[in-house]
Design a protein around this motif. Structure first.
Motif, PDB file in Angstrom:
ATOM      1  N   LEU A  92      19.122  13.180   0.557  1.00  0.00           N
ATOM      2  CA  LEU A  92      18.851  12.151  -0.443  1.00  0.00           C
ATOM      3  C   LEU A  92      17.783  12.688  -1.391  1.00  0.00           C
ATOM      4  O   LEU A  92      16.589  12.473  -1.182  1.00  0.00           O
ATOM      5  CB  LEU A  92      18.380  10.856   0.227  1.00  0.00           C
ATOM      6  N   PRO A  93      18.198  13.385  -2.444  1.00  0.00           N
ATOM      7  CA  PRO A  93      17.219  14.052  -3.326  1.00  0.00           C
ATOM      8  C   PRO A  93      16.240  13.095  -3.993  1.00  0.00           C
ATOM      9  O   PRO A  93      15.057  13.414  -4.127  1.00  0.00           O
ATOM     10  CB  PRO A  93      18.103  14.752  -4.367  1.00  0.00           C
ATOM     11  N   LEU A  94      16.705  11.932  -4.430  1.00  0.00           N
ATOM     12  CA  LEU A  94      15.805  10.990  -5.076  1.00  0.00           C
ATOM     13  C   LEU A  94      14.749  10.491  -4.094  1.00  0.00           C
ATOM     14  O   LEU A  94      13.553  10.434  -4.419  1.00  0.00           O
ATOM     15  CB  LEU A  94      16.582   9.803  -5.647  1.00  0.00           C
ATOM     16  N   ALA A  95      15.171  10.150  -2.892  1.00  0.00           N
ATOM     17  CA  ALA A  95      14.219   9.690  -1.878  1.00  0.00           C
ATOM     18  C   ALA A  95      13.197  10.770  -1.567  1.00  0.00           C
ATOM     19  O   ALA A  95      12.001  10.485  -1.385  1.00  0.00           O
ATOM     20  CB  ALA A  95      14.966   9.288  -0.606  1.00  0.00           C
ATOM     21  N   LYS A 134       0.815  -1.207   0.000  1.00  0.00           N
ATOM     22  CA  LYS A 134       0.000   0.000   0.000  1.00  0.00           C
ATOM     23  C   LYS A 134       0.852   1.263   0.000  1.00  0.00           C
ATOM     24  O   LYS A 134       1.882   1.341   0.687  1.00  0.00           O
ATOM     25  CB  LYS A 134      -0.942   0.007   1.201  1.00  0.00           C
ATOM     26  N   ALA A 135       0.374   2.265  -0.747  1.00  0.00           N
ATOM     27  CA  ALA A 135       1.125   3.512  -0.874  1.00  0.00           C
ATOM     28  C   ALA A 135       1.322   4.194   0.472  1.00  0.00           C
ATOM     29  O   ALA A 135       2.372   4.792   0.715  1.00  0.00           O
ATOM     30  CB  ALA A 135       0.402   4.446  -1.842  1.00  0.00           C
ATOM     31  N   ARG A 136       0.338   4.108   1.363  1.00  0.00           N
ATOM     32  CA  ARG A 136       0.495   4.775   2.666  1.00  0.00           C
ATOM     33  C   ARG A 136       1.616   4.130   3.480  1.00  0.00           C
ATOM     34  O   ARG A 136       2.318   4.824   4.241  1.00  0.00           O
ATOM     35  CB  ARG A 136      -0.810   4.788   3.438  1.00  0.00           C
ATOM     36  N   LEU A 137       1.793   2.820   3.323  1.00  0.00           N
ATOM     37  CA  LEU A 137       2.882   2.149   4.026  1.00  0.00           C
ATOM     38  C   LEU A 137       4.226   2.458   3.370  1.00  0.00           C
ATOM     39  O   LEU A 137       5.242   2.593   4.058  1.00  0.00           O
ATOM     40  CB  LEU A 137       2.632   0.644   4.072  1.00  0.00           C
ATOM     41  N   HIS A 138       4.227   2.593   2.050  1.00  0.00           N
ATOM     42  CA  HIS A 138       5.453   2.997   1.361  1.00  0.00           C
ATOM     43  C   HIS A 138       5.862   4.399   1.808  1.00  0.00           C
ATOM     44  O   HIS A 138       7.043   4.668   2.036  1.00  0.00           O
ATOM     45  CB  HIS A 138       5.236   2.954  -0.147  1.00  0.00           C
ATOM     46  N   ARG A 139       4.869   5.280   1.971  1.00  0.00           N
ATOM     47  CA  ARG A 139       5.191   6.635   2.442  1.00  0.00           C
ATOM     48  C   ARG A 139       5.748   6.604   3.860  1.00  0.00           C
ATOM     49  O   ARG A 139       6.685   7.356   4.186  1.00  0.00           O
ATOM     50  CB  ARG A 139       3.937   7.527   2.388  1.00  0.00           C
ATOM     51  N   LYS A 140       5.204   5.717   4.697  1.00  0.00           N
ATOM     52  CA  LYS A 140       5.752   5.550   6.038  1.00  0.00           C
ATOM     53  C   LYS A 140       7.208   5.114   5.972  1.00  0.00           C
ATOM     54  O   LYS A 140       8.070   5.625   6.706  1.00  0.00           O
ATOM     55  CB  LYS A 140       4.908   4.529   6.802  1.00  0.00           C
ATOM     56  N   ASP A 141       7.501   4.189   5.061  1.00  0.00           N
ATOM     57  CA  ASP A 141       8.883   3.725   4.916  1.00  0.00           C
ATOM     58  C   ASP A 141       9.801   4.846   4.452  1.00  0.00           C
ATOM     59  O   ASP A 141      10.950   4.953   4.906  1.00  0.00           O
ATOM     60  CB  ASP A 141       8.951   2.569   3.915  1.00  0.00           C
ATOM     61  N   MET A 142       9.303   5.707   3.565  1.00  0.00           N
ATOM     62  CA  MET A 142      10.129   6.825   3.113  1.00  0.00           C
ATOM     63  C   MET A 142      10.352   7.827   4.235  1.00  0.00           C
ATOM     64  O   MET A 142      11.395   8.496   4.289  1.00  0.00           O
ATOM     65  CB  MET A 142       9.503   7.493   1.890  1.00  0.00           C
ATOM     66  N   ARG A 143       9.384   7.944   5.153  1.00  0.00           N
ATOM     67  CA  ARG A 143       9.609   8.786   6.341  1.00  0.00           C
ATOM     68  C   ARG A 143      10.763   8.225   7.163  1.00  0.00           C
ATOM     69  O   ARG A 143      11.608   8.980   7.661  1.00  0.00           O
ATOM     70  CB  ARG A 143       8.332   8.860   7.182  1.00  0.00           C
TER      71      ARG A 143
END
Length: 294
Positions: free
Chosen positions: A256-259, A234-243
Motif C-alpha cells: 500500500l504505497p500511499l499508506a 494525536k499523531a503518535r496514535l495515528h502512527r500506531k494505526d498506520m502500523r
C-alpha cells in the motif's frame, strides 16, 4: 431490559463518550488508572470501580477504548481484568483501534467464559465523541449487535455492522488509509499554494465547493491554516494505526504505497517531537522536508 454499563478508558475520546452515556440516563460504572481522568465522571454521577474485574462484575455491558492492542489485552484478559469479573451473558464492546487478528483471539478467550465481544472502533475524533456523532464500525455476532445498538446510538450517528469478529478493525484500518492519505493530500495542496504565492485560505474555500471537498479539508485544512495543532487525534496514535494498517497489508500480501508514505510523514513528525500534536501537523513535517531539500 435496562443495561448496566461499564466504561474503561477515559482519555480524549473515552471521557466524552462516557459522559454522553450518563447524560442519556444510563447507570454507569467507570475505571481508569488516573484520578484526574476519573474526577469528571465521578462528579457527573458515575460509580468508580477499583479494577476492570470489579467493574465487569457490576455491569451487563463493558465498553473499552484504550490505546493499543496490548492495553486491550491487559484490561480484558490480564490480572484483575474484565474476564475475571464478568458473568456469563456479559457483552464487551471494544472501541479501541487494535489488531484484527488479536481481536479474534480475545473474542475467543472471552467466549470460553460465555462473554460476548464486539469490536467497534470509531472515527470522528474528539469533536465527534463530544457531539455523539461518531462513525462506528462493528464486528461480531449480529444478535449481540442488535442487543446493544441502542447504546451505540448514543455515541454515534453512522453505525454499520461490517461482519464477523475483527471486521470492524479491518474497516478502521481502511478508514485510516483514507483519512491519512487525505490529510497528506490537503497538506501538500496548501503547501503548493503558499509556495506559489497564492492565498491558501482562499484555495481551501474554493476546494470546499468542488469535488475535492471533504471533512478533512474542512476541519484539518483550517487547523493547518491556523497552525493550530492541539490534538483532536494525536499523531503518535495515528502512527500506531498506520502500523496496524501495515501489519494487515503484510498479512494479506499487499503493498500500500500511499499508506507507507503517510506513515513516513508521521515518522518525520514524531522525530521532531510532534507525537502529541494533531496529525494535521503533517503539514509542518512536509515544510521541514522542503527546508531540508532547499
Amino acid at each position: 431490559m435496562t443495561e448496566r454499563i461499564g466504561f474503561i478508558g477515559l482519555g480524549l475520546m473515552g471521557a466524552p463518550m462516557a459522559l454522553n452515556l450518563l447524560r442519556a440516563g444510563h447507570r454507569l460504572a467507570v475505571y481508569a488508572r488516573r484520578e484526574t481522568a476519573l474526577a469528571p465522571l465521578r462528579e457527573a454521577g458515575a460509580e468508580v470501580c477499583a479494577s476492570p474485574a470489579a467493574l465487569a462484575g457490576a455491569v451487563d455491558v463493558v465498553f473499552t477504548i484504550v490505546s493499543d492492542t496490548e492495553d486491550v489485552e491487559q484490561v480484558l484478559l490480564g490480572p484483575d481484568g474484565v474476564i475475571e469479573g464478568a458473568r456469563p451473558g456479559t457483552v464487551v464492546i471494544d472501541m479501541s483501534t487494535i489488531s484484527a487478528s488479536a481481536t479474534r483471539a480475545i473474542a475467543a478467550r472471552l467466549a470460553e467464559r460465555e462473554v460476548a465481544m464486539l469490536d467497534a472502533p470509531v472515527s470522528g475524533g474528539d469533536v465527534g465523541a463530544r457531539e455523539g456523532r461518531l462513525s462506528i464500525m462493528v464486528g461480531g455476532d449480529p444478535e449481540v449487535f442488535a442487543r446493544v445498538r441502542p447504546l451505540l446510538e448514543v455515541l454515534g450517528t453512522n453505525i454499520v455492522h461490517i461482519g464477523e469478529h475483527g471486521a470492524g478493525q479491518v474497516c478502521k484500518a481502511c478508514n485510516q488509509v483514507v483519512v491519512g492519505g487525505t490529510i497528506a493530500a490537503v497538506a501538500e495542496a496548501l503547501l503548493l499554494a503558499r509556495a506559489s504565492g497564492v492565498d491558501a485560505a482562499r484555495v481551501r474555500e474554493a476546494l470546499l465547493g468542488g469535488f475535492a471537498a471533504s471533512r478533512v479539508l474542512e476541519l484539518h485544512g483550517q487547523r493547518m491554516l491556523d497552525g493550530d495543532y492541539r490534538p483532536g487525534f494525536k499523531a503518535r496514535l495515528h502512527r500506531k494505526d498506520m502500523r496496524l494498517v501495515e501489519e494487515r497489508a503484510r498479512e494479506q500480501g499487499l503493498e500500500l504505497p500511499l499508506a507507507a508514505q503517510v506513515a513516513a510523514h508521521l515518522d518525520t513528525l514524531l522525530a521532531a517531537d510532534g507525537g502529541e500534536l494533531d496529525s494535521a501537523a503533517i503539514l509542518s513535517a512536509l515544510e521541514r522536508m522542503q527546508q531540508g531539500a532547499g
